[in-house]
Design a protein around this motif. Structure first.
Motif, PDB file in Angstrom:
ATOM      1  N   ASP A 212      -0.863 -18.881  -0.954  1.00 32.61           N
ATOM      2  CA  ASP A 212      -1.465 -17.549  -0.913  1.00 32.61           C
ATOM      3  C   ASP A 212      -1.779 -17.031  -2.307  1.00 32.61           C
ATOM      4  N   ASP A 213      -0.888 -17.293  -3.260  1.00 40.39           N
ATOM      5  CA  ASP A 213      -1.143 -16.863  -4.636  1.00 40.39           C
ATOM      6  C   ASP A 213      -2.313 -17.636  -5.242  1.00 40.39           C
ATOM      7  N   LYS A 322       0.128 -13.058  -0.140  1.00 40.30           N
ATOM      8  CA  LYS A 322       1.064 -12.510   0.839  1.00 40.30           C
ATOM      9  C   LYS A 322       2.428 -13.177   0.758  1.00 40.30           C
ATOM     10  N   LEU A 343       2.363  -7.494   4.523  1.00 38.39           N
ATOM     11  CA  LEU A 343       1.937  -7.464   3.127  1.00 38.39           C
ATOM     12  C   LEU A 343       2.715  -8.447   2.263  1.00 38.39           C
ATOM     13  N   GLY A 347       3.673  -7.486  -2.077  1.00 39.38           N
ATOM     14  CA  GLY A 347       2.674  -6.512  -1.652  1.00 39.38           C
ATOM     15  C   GLY A 347       3.298  -5.301  -1.003  1.00 39.38           C
ATOM     16  N   ASP A 348       4.342  -5.507  -0.213  1.00 39.19           N
ATOM     17  CA  ASP A 348       5.028  -4.399   0.444  1.00 39.19           C
ATOM     18  C   ASP A 348       5.685  -3.484  -0.583  1.00 39.19           C
ATOM     19  N   VAL A 363      -3.798  -7.692  -0.821  1.00 40.23           N
ATOM     20  CA  VAL A 363      -2.873  -8.771  -0.467  1.00 40.23           C
ATOM     21  C   VAL A 363      -3.668  -9.849   0.256  1.00 40.23           C
ATOM     22  N   GLN A 365      -3.997 -13.595   2.129  1.00 38.71           N
ATOM     23  CA  GLN A 365      -3.364 -14.704   2.848  1.00 38.71           C
ATOM     24  C   GLN A 365      -4.374 -15.827   3.014  1.00 38.71           C
TER      25      GLN A 365
END
Length: 379
Positions: A212-213, A322, A343, A347-348, A363, A365
């Motif tokens: 995801d990153d 994410k 998130l 992210g959250d 965010v 994914q």
């Protein structure tokens, strides 16, 4: 007819569903979803940032999601209404929101010359996620942008807009045929449309590890091409001694079962992919002076939070993956205040009142099916 259908399925199966493997100068398909007029400004800002380079074309679509009314308020036909009355269905099928969204989008197209194809989906909120996913597949887009279910009030606090949006976002994250981005809009204090702006927007890419990153970093390749964007990659690395090699991990696990050894092997492979991807990005963009790069060494989730507090007011937009990284020491203990798992942990935290940042958050994914095919780890 059979030949046409078979050719369509074959061509659809070949288009890239993730940004990581897409050539930065190839056409990028985007599907931005909005429910109300206030969602438009944030999404067109992202479209503006991604469309800042003439040699890297984008093909953006914006879809207005409208809940199908359960029943009609009036049984009268349109010609049976008295003068001055409004046909009830006009409100229920979008009403004034349609006009406001159209006006905002027309103004954006006129100012930026970026053509955004617009449509509307009218369906029950219980199944509208299926229409979004099917539409993304038919339009062959690489990423879907979804609005967060909370919005920023005048006093700066985040207020829950529609709980249904959150459920739809979660379903799209699970079933989308491409990558997905959830955009947390901070309004006037957050990310603004870079086209026509006199000031430069500062954007931070927070890179920990995992697919995801990498997808978030791949997204930034398009954004950094904009002349009004100053992009910095902040990579978080674990503060450990270099003497501990991968062989020691394997020796420690040799007394356990085979699954642990396989997990460690997968982690090592994932780290190699991350390092190679970051190195390629560095050589192509950072070394050429087109992006900044900072490394932050931390040993725990608390130190990661401390770094995030330091940079909270330095950027108008934070982009982060994410998750998909499994257990990570860099984000340990951060799940204690987790409120919105969709998130991810980082992210959250950025979206919560814990940090109270003024910048917007994207965010990302990566398409989950592509990870399974590539042998990558999932959540």
């Amino acid at each position: 007819m059979a030949a046409i259908l078979l050719n369509r399925e074959e061509s659809s199966a070949q288009y890239p569903t993730i940004l990581e493997i897409l050539n930065p100068e190839s056409e990028l398909g985007i599907l931005a979803c909005v429910y109300v007029p206030r969602h438009v400004s944030g999404h067109v800002s992202l479209i503006s940032a991604l469309g800042g380079c003439p040699t890297a074309p984008i093909k953006p679509y914006m879809v207005h999601l409208v809940e199908l009314p359960k029943k009609r308020k009036s049984k009268l036909m349109y010609h049976q209404l008295e003068d001055g009355d409004q046909y009830s269905d006009e409100e229920e099928y979008g009403g004034n929101d349609v006009l406001e969204i159209n006006d905002a989008l027309d103004a954006f197209i006129s100012e930026t010359k970026i053509l955004v194809h617009q449509s509307k989906i009218l369906a029950s909120f219980l199944t509208i996620n299926e229409d979004v996913c099917n539409g993304a597949e038919d339009l062959r887009v690489c990423i879907i942008f979804l609005p967060f279910h909370k919005h920023k009030r005048i006093d700066g606090k985040m207020e829950n807009s529609m709980e249904e949006i959150r459920a739809i976002n979660q379903k799209v994250l699970r079933h989308a045929s491409c990558s997905v981005g959830i955009f947390v809009d901070r309004g006037q204090t957050g990310f603004q449309q870079p086209h026509g702006s006199q000031c430069v927007q500062n954007i931070a890419i927070l890179f920990f590890d995992g697919p995801d990153d990498r997808e978030a970093l791949a997204c930034s390749k398009r954004i950094l091409m904009h002349s009004k964007v100053n992009l910095t990659v902040i990579r978080f690395l674990q503060k450990t001694t270099a003497s501990r090699s991968s062989n020691s991990w394997i020796n420690d696990a040799s007394q356990k079962d085979e699954e642990v050894i396989m997990a460690i092997s997968n982690i090592g492979t994932e780290n190699k992919i991350d390092n190679a991807f970051v190195e390629t990005f560095y050589n192509r963009y950072v070394a050429q002076g087109r992006a900044g790069f900072v490394e932050k060494y931390v040993s725990s989730g608390q130190e990661t939070v401390a770094v995030l507090r330091e940079i909270a007011d330095s950027y108008s937009l934070f982009i982060v993956g994410k998750g998909g990284r499994g257990t990570c020491p860099l984000t340990s203990e951060m799940s204690d205040w987790e409120e919105c798992p969709e998130l991810g942990l980082v992210g959250d935290l950025l979206a919560s009142s814990e940090l109270d940042i003024s910048g917007s958050i994207l965010v990302v994914q990566r398409h989950r099916h592509s990870e399974a095919e590539g042998g990558f780890l999932d959540d």
